[in-house]
Design an enzyme around this catalytic site. Sequence first.
Site, mmCIF file in Angstrom:
data_model
loop_
_atom_site.group_PDB
_atom_site.id
_atom_site.type_symbol
_atom_site.label_atom_id
_atom_site.label_comp_id
_atom_site.label_asym_id
_atom_site.label_seq_id
_atom_site.Cartn_x
_atom_site.Cartn_y
_atom_site.Cartn_z
ATOM 1 N N HIS A 153 4.081 -5.815 -16.076
ATOM 2 C CA HIS A 153 2.802 -6.495 -16.764
ATOM 3 C C HIS A 153 2.975 -5.627 -18.313
ATOM 4 O O HIS A 153 1.967 -5.498 -18.586
ATOM 5 C CB HIS A 153 1.822 -6.182 -15.866
ATOM 6 C CG HIS A 153 1.670 -6.527 -14.556
ATOM 7 N ND1 HIS A 153 1.130 -7.763 -14.265
ATOM 8 C CD2 HIS A 153 2.108 -6.098 -13.500
ATOM 9 C CE1 HIS A 153 1.380 -7.978 -12.824
ATOM 10 N NE2 HIS A 153 1.952 -6.672 -12.403
ATOM 11 N N SER A 274 11.995 -5.164 -45.638
ATOM 12 C CA SER A 274 11.185 -6.002 -46.500
ATOM 13 C C SER A 274 11.194 -6.062 -48.059
ATOM 14 O O SER A 274 11.401 -4.851 -48.596
ATOM 15 C CB SER A 274 9.816 -5.564 -45.762
ATOM 16 O OG SER A 274 8.699 -6.009 -46.856
ATOM 17 N N LYS A 280 9.567 -0.664 -44.152
ATOM 18 C CA LYS A 280 10.096 -1.562 -43.102
ATOM 19 C C LYS A 280 11.489 -1.607 -42.665
ATOM 20 O O LYS A 280 12.284 -1.545 -43.474
ATOM 21 C CB LYS A 280 9.749 -3.055 -43.302
ATOM 22 C CG LYS A 280 8.054 -3.313 -43.213
ATOM 23 C CD LYS A 280 7.594 -2.884 -42.014
ATOM 24 C CE LYS A 280 7.577 -4.009 -40.876
ATOM 25 N NZ LYS A 280 7.014 -5.238 -41.330
ATOM 26 N N GLU A 287 14.938 -10.890 -33.198
ATOM 27 C CA GLU A 287 13.993 -12.114 -33.774
ATOM 28 C C GLU A 287 14.575 -13.442 -33.797
ATOM 29 O O GLU A 287 14.018 -14.387 -33.099
ATOM 30 C CB GLU A 287 12.855 -11.655 -34.750
ATOM 31 C CG GLU A 287 12.205 -10.533 -34.768
ATOM 32 C CD GLU A 287 11.378 -9.964 -35.768
ATOM 33 O OE1 GLU A 287 10.595 -10.343 -36.145
ATOM 34 O OE2 GLU A 287 12.254 -9.392 -36.671
#
Length: 454
Positions: A153, A274, A280, A287
């Site tokens: 979970h 970024s 970043k 992804e």
Amino acid sequence: MWKGRFKEQTAQLLQQYSESISFDWRLWRHDIEGSKAHSAALEKAGLITAQERAQIVVGLEEIGAEIEGGSFRFKAELEDIHMNIEAELTKRIGAAGAKLHTARSRNDQVALDLRLYLRAECDVLLEGLVEMQRALLGLAERCGEVIIPGYTHLQRAQPVYFAHHLLAYVEMFQRDRERLQDCRRRMNVCPLGSGAIAGSTIVLDRRLVADLLGFAEVTQNSMDAVSDRDFAVELLAGLSLVAVHLSRLSEDVILWASSEFKFITISDAFTTGSSLMPQKKNPDVAELTRGKTGRVIGNLVSLLTTLKGLPMTYNRDMQEDKEPVFDSVDTVKAALAVFSAMLGGMAARPDACAAAVADPNLLATDLADYLVNRGVPFRLAHEAVGKAVGLCAERGCELPELGLGDYQGISAAFGADVFELFDVDKSMEARGATGAPSPANVSAQMARWKAALS
Ligand code: ARG
């Protein structure tokens, strides 16, 4: 190719609508391979001479070399790869070329080409899966001692070796390999000789063709052979599951790379920055892989949907099989390659992992097991430890900070040695059940995989 029956030219609009050469040109190698084998059967049946066959083979090989070199000009008006190659062959060698399509239809030809193409791609994909397993094992070996919280979970559950977590994916990709091998076995059956639907009155040696093309068997029902795309569905299903496994791993990697987890670092070469935020470092490979999985699953659904309403046997709808198939093969191959490479530059961050695994709640189940070993039924032991955890929550402390009196107030079975349980290494030692992550088990699994993957 069908000018005998028609008076008018095919409408330009229809030509554009129906052409498949813009994507099925990729089958050229297999189309040529199939035609060469077919010419052997034609010669054996006395339908062409040895000399004509030699002309066909040389002509096909020349065309193949031009396609490979990029100088061959495909014509949309010739619709697909089969007609492009055959028309060009006949233009070059004349009558012998015009005999090639004897006892053959594009229906068995396209079924053959797709099987040959996918069989070859299966082998590449299988190798990609092995590479992926090796990369996972390599990372597991590099962070052999690192322990992390295991999650259910997405809540901290019990401690595991990071290697154990990685080896879980090695198992998944092993099943993927088995599925692809199994799918390859059913794919490896030769449909050529089934003709358009009912074979041919000109009987060729199908076994010869199958042997020349390395097929284990020949199909036994001509109608099934030209309408069957199960092998493509099976592969797309297998690839969907590969993609789902990659996607789940992606999600783990994305979490691990976040500032919240900090379990891993990914090399600069496989992350992006970024354009706006200088700090970043983004896990784009993971992804993108998670994102592309949607397309791979979509391709499976697309092919199934194309097939579901088709009456026997070949229907032109089936030309729509190729783009989803090509896309899934390309996508999964690329995902496996880039993911394996990224794993090569990935490292665990032992300090952050150790900090996370220092959470004593990860050992709450060990406390219950301790009570069980002292004769308390598990359900009661669970309840007792639950009370201890609740008490900690009330007091804002951790399990090792409760006093012996607190523990004994909850259950008389607790002894002073309960505090010895708060030692992750000891907890790991105790996890000796088959499949569980004791150090000895994890080492044995790594050795097993090392042997299997070398
Ligand atoms: N381009 C077609 C396909 O990909 C080849 C088979 C065409 N057969 C036919 N009878 N029109 O399915």
